[in-house]
Motif scaffolding. Structure first.
Motif, PDB file in Angstrom:
ATOM      1  N   ILE A  80       0.848  -1.197   0.000  1.00  0.00           N
ATOM      2  CA  ILE A  80       0.000   0.000   0.000  1.00  0.00           C
ATOM      3  C   ILE A  80       0.884   1.248   0.000  1.00  0.00           C
ATOM      4  O   ILE A  80       0.643   2.198  -0.741  1.00  0.00           O
ATOM      5  N   TYR A  81       1.937   1.215   0.804  1.00  0.00           N
ATOM      6  CA  TYR A  81       2.856   2.350   0.897  1.00  0.00           C
ATOM      7  C   TYR A  81       3.509   2.632  -0.457  1.00  0.00           C
ATOM      8  O   TYR A  81       3.704   3.795  -0.837  1.00  0.00           O
ATOM      9  N   ALA A  82       3.826   1.583  -1.200  1.00  0.00           N
ATOM     10  CA  ALA A  82       4.438   1.754  -2.513  1.00  0.00           C
ATOM     11  C   ALA A  82       3.479   2.482  -3.472  1.00  0.00           C
ATOM     12  O   ALA A  82       3.930   3.223  -4.350  1.00  0.00           O
ATOM     13  N   MET A  83       2.181   2.291  -3.290  1.00  0.00           N
ATOM     14  CA  MET A  83       1.191   2.934  -4.156  1.00  0.00           C
ATOM     15  C   MET A  83       0.818   4.339  -3.671  1.00  0.00           C
ATOM     16  O   MET A  83       0.656   5.252  -4.465  1.00  0.00           O
ATOM     17  N   TYR A  84       0.653   4.482  -2.342  1.00  0.00           N
ATOM     18  CA  TYR A  84       0.159   5.736  -1.768  1.00  0.00           C
ATOM     19  C   TYR A  84       0.989   6.078  -0.535  1.00  0.00           C
ATOM     20  O   TYR A  84       0.655   5.671   0.570  1.00  0.00           O
ATOM     21  N   LYS A  85       2.034   6.851  -0.728  1.00  0.00           N
ATOM     22  CA  LYS A  85       2.977   7.148   0.362  1.00  0.00           C
ATOM     23  C   LYS A  85       2.346   7.871   1.558  1.00  0.00           C
ATOM     24  O   LYS A  85       2.758   7.696   2.673  1.00  0.00           O
ATOM     25  N   LYS A  86       1.339   8.699   1.318  1.00  0.00           N
ATOM     26  CA  LYS A  86       0.751   9.480   2.420  1.00  0.00           C
ATOM     27  C   LYS A  86      -0.642   8.992   2.784  1.00  0.00           C
ATOM     28  O   LYS A  86      -1.471   9.753   3.277  1.00  0.00           O
ATOM     29  N   TYR A  87      -0.908   7.722   2.574  1.00  0.00           N
ATOM     30  CA  TYR A  87      -2.227   7.186   2.899  1.00  0.00           C
ATOM     31  C   TYR A  87      -2.463   7.320   4.409  1.00  0.00           C
ATOM     32  O   TYR A  87      -1.611   6.935   5.213  1.00  0.00           O
ATOM     33  N   PRO A  88      -3.609   7.880   4.839  1.00  0.00           N
ATOM     34  CA  PRO A  88      -3.864   8.086   6.273  1.00  0.00           C
ATOM     35  C   PRO A  88      -3.795   6.776   7.067  1.00  0.00           C
ATOM     36  O   PRO A  88      -4.277   5.739   6.622  1.00  0.00           O
ATOM     37  N   ASN A  89      -3.181   6.863   8.209  1.00  0.00           N
ATOM     38  CA  ASN A  89      -3.067   5.760   9.174  1.00  0.00           C
ATOM     39  C   ASN A  89      -2.121   4.636   8.734  1.00  0.00           C
ATOM     40  O   ASN A  89      -1.993   3.647   9.443  1.00  0.00           O
ATOM     41  N   LEU A  90      -1.474   4.772   7.613  1.00  0.00           N
ATOM     42  CA  LEU A  90      -0.589   3.711   7.149  1.00  0.00           C
ATOM     43  C   LEU A  90       0.597   3.530   8.098  1.00  0.00           C
ATOM     44  O   LEU A  90       0.892   2.415   8.529  1.00  0.00           O
ATOM     45  N   HIS A  91       1.249   4.641   8.441  1.00  0.00           N
ATOM     46  CA  HIS A  91       2.377   4.538   9.380  1.00  0.00           C
ATOM     47  C   HIS A  91       1.876   4.143  10.771  1.00  0.00           C
ATOM     48  O   HIS A  91       2.578   3.437  11.501  1.00  0.00           O
ATOM     49  N   PHE A  92       0.673   4.583  11.107  1.00  0.00           N
ATOM     50  CA  PHE A  92       0.082   4.181  12.394  1.00  0.00           C
ATOM     51  C   PHE A  92      -0.081   2.662  12.441  1.00  0.00           C
ATOM     52  O   PHE A  92       0.287   2.019  13.425  1.00  0.00           O
ATOM     53  N   GLN A  93      -0.617   2.079  11.366  1.00  0.00           N
ATOM     54  CA  GLN A  93      -0.793   0.619  11.312  1.00  0.00           C
ATOM     55  C   GLN A  93       0.559  -0.096  11.347  1.00  0.00           C
ATOM     56  O   GLN A  93       0.707  -1.127  11.999  1.00  0.00           O
ATOM     57  N   ARG A  94       1.533   0.454  10.629  1.00  0.00           N
ATOM     58  CA  ARG A  94       2.879  -0.141  10.660  1.00  0.00           C
ATOM     59  C   ARG A  94       3.452  -0.073  12.084  1.00  0.00           C
ATOM     60  O   ARG A  94       4.078  -1.018  12.555  1.00  0.00           O
ATOM     61  N   GLY A  95       3.214   1.054  12.754  1.00  0.00           N
ATOM     62  CA  GLY A  95       3.664   1.186  14.142  1.00  0.00           C
ATOM     63  C   GLY A  95       3.018   0.142  15.037  1.00  0.00           C
ATOM     64  O   GLY A  95       3.675  -0.481  15.880  1.00  0.00           O
ATOM     65  N   ASN A  96       1.710  -0.061  14.853  1.00  0.00           N
ATOM     66  CA  ASN A  96       1.010  -1.083  15.638  1.00  0.00           C
ATOM     67  C   ASN A  96       1.599  -2.468  15.383  1.00  0.00           C
ATOM     68  O   ASN A  96       1.751  -3.276  16.303  1.00  0.00           O
ATOM     69  N   LEU A  97       1.920  -2.733  14.135  1.00  0.00           N
ATOM     70  CA  LEU A  97       2.492  -4.032  13.783  1.00  0.00           C
ATOM     71  C   LEU A  97       3.861  -4.215  14.426  1.00  0.00           C
ATOM     72  O   LEU A  97       4.158  -5.271  14.999  1.00  0.00           O
ATOM     73  N   PHE A  98       4.697  -3.189  14.352  1.00  0.00           N
ATOM     74  CA  PHE A  98       6.008  -3.270  14.999  1.00  0.00           C
ATOM     75  C   PHE A  98       5.860  -3.436  16.509  1.00  0.00           C
ATOM     76  O   PHE A  98       6.615  -4.166  17.142  1.00  0.00           O
ATOM     77  N   SER A  99       4.869  -2.766  17.086  1.00  0.00           N
ATOM     78  CA  SER A  99       4.621  -2.910  18.518  1.00  0.00           C
ATOM     79  C   SER A  99       4.243  -4.353  18.855  1.00  0.00           C
ATOM     80  O   SER A  99       4.734  -4.918  19.840  1.00  0.00           O
ATOM     81  N   LEU A 100       3.374  -4.953  18.033  1.00  0.00           N
ATOM     82  CA  LEU A 100       3.008  -6.364  18.239  1.00  0.00           C
ATOM     83  C   LEU A 100       4.223  -7.280  18.150  1.00  0.00           C
ATOM     84  O   LEU A 100       4.316  -8.281  18.846  1.00  0.00           O
ATOM     85  N   MET A 101       5.155  -6.912  17.273  1.00  0.00           N
ATOM     86  CA  MET A 101       6.361  -7.714  17.084  1.00  0.00           C
ATOM     87  C   MET A 101       7.390  -7.481  18.198  1.00  0.00           C
ATOM     88  O   MET A 101       8.398  -8.165  18.259  1.00  0.00           O
ATOM     89  N   GLY A 102       7.124  -6.476  19.055  1.00  0.00           N
ATOM     90  CA  GLY A 102       8.050  -6.180  20.144  1.00  0.00           C
ATOM     91  C   GLY A 102       9.192  -5.265  19.730  1.00  0.00           C
ATOM     92  O   GLY A 102      10.191  -5.154  20.436  1.00  0.00           O
ATOM     93  N   ASN A 103       9.068  -4.584  18.613  1.00  0.00           N
ATOM     94  CA  ASN A 103      10.106  -3.685  18.115  1.00  0.00           C
ATOM     95  C   ASN A 103       9.682  -2.250  18.423  1.00  0.00           C
ATOM     96  O   ASN A 103       9.131  -1.551  17.574  1.00  0.00           O
ATOM     97  N   ALA A 104       9.961  -1.813  19.646  1.00  0.00           N
ATOM     98  CA  ALA A 104       9.494  -0.507  20.124  1.00  0.00           C
ATOM     99  C   ALA A 104      10.116   0.644  19.345  1.00  0.00           C
ATOM    100  O   ALA A 104       9.431   1.621  19.021  1.00  0.00           O
ATOM    101  N   LYS A 105      11.386   0.560  19.018  1.00  0.00           N
ATOM    102  CA  LYS A 105      12.054   1.653  18.298  1.00  0.00           C
ATOM    103  C   LYS A 105      11.399   1.884  16.937  1.00  0.00           C
ATOM    104  O   LYS A 105      11.059   3.018  16.578  1.00  0.00           O
ATOM    105  N   SER A 106      11.179   0.817  16.184  1.00  0.00           N
ATOM    106  CA  SER A 106      10.548   0.960  14.869  1.00  0.00           C
ATOM    107  C   SER A 106       9.097   1.425  15.011  1.00  0.00           C
ATOM    108  O   SER A 106       8.614   2.212  14.194  1.00  0.00           O
ATOM    109  N   ALA A 107       8.418   0.940  16.040  1.00  0.00           N
ATOM    110  CA  ALA A 107       7.034   1.380  16.280  1.00  0.00           C
ATOM    111  C   ALA A 107       7.009   2.886  16.510  1.00  0.00           C
ATOM    112  O   ALA A 107       6.202   3.605  15.904  1.00  0.00           O
ATOM    113  N   MET A 108       7.897   3.378  17.363  1.00  0.00           N
ATOM    114  CA  MET A 108       7.937   4.816  17.649  1.00  0.00           C
ATOM    115  C   MET A 108       8.284   5.609  16.392  1.00  0.00           C
ATOM    116  O   MET A 108       7.695   6.671  16.149  1.00  0.00           O
TER     117      MET A 108
END
Length: 194
Positions: A80-108
């Motif tokens: 999705i990011y490759a198609m629409y770089k500024k799609y709303p909530n995209l980075h938010f969702q990626r942050g949530n995913l990184f948080s689930l994975m336990g990667n706090a730095k990438s989530a932040m």
């Protein structure tokens, strides 16, 4: 049965596959793995027929998260990011995913990126505050929760979180005041009474 017939009669109609996905999800209670896989196949077919439509891709992302296939969920977000770089909530969702994975730095990092494009995204502010809270960055967490109170003055959640931070900082008067105001705004939330 009727949807299967419609899919059979109109296999090139993307919307039909989306309906089939929703029906499979309604049946998920009976055999979760089986119907979740069927839903993923149906939405994948919908994406094949309408590749530029982000909605089905977000649905497939959510299905991958439900399945706990986080690698495929991240790949979906990357597509999705490759198609629409500024799609709303995209980075938010990626942050949530990184948080689930336990990667706090990438989530932040992802939450900060979301806030660069959408500074009024209260959910991203709260998520970044929670990550800072988990990392014991109490001053930064408190600053973020204060920002969230400004962005959502009628929400009890930022006040509750700020109250918890004040409690951890041993500023009990501020903690009590914030927690009481959170309960006033959201009396049905049992967390505010703890």
């Amino acid at each position: 049965k009727w949807v299967d017939q419609v899919v059979k009669d109109f296999p090139q109609n993307a919307d039909v596959w989306g309906i089939q996905m929703k029906i499979h999800l309604m049946m998920e209670d009976k055999e979760p793995k089986k119907f979740l896989e069927k839903a993923i196949r149906a939405v994948s077919r919908q994406i094949e027929l309408a590749p530029g439509n982000v909605g089905p891709r977000l649905e497939r992302f959510k299905l991958f998260v439900r399945k706990t296939d986080l690698a495929r969920a991240m790949q979906e977000l990357n597509d999705i990011y490759a198609m629409y770089k500024k799609y709303p909530n995209l980075h938010f969702q990626r942050g949530n995913l990184f948080s689930l994975m336990g990667n706090a730095k990438s989530a932040m990092d992802e939450y900060r990126e979301e806030l660069k494009s959408h500074p009024d995204n209260v959910n991203a502010v709260l998520a970044l505050g929670n990550e800072n809270l988990k990392a014991k960055n109490l001053d930064e967490a408190l600053r973020l929760f204060s920002d969230a109170m400004r962005l959502a003055p009628k929400s009890g959640e930022p006040r509750q979180l700020a109250g918890y931070v004040q409690f951890l900082k041993k500023d009990y008067d501020a903690a009590v005041a914030l927690l009481l105001s959170a309960v006033e705004l959201d009396p049905g939330n049992p967390t505010g009474y703890k």
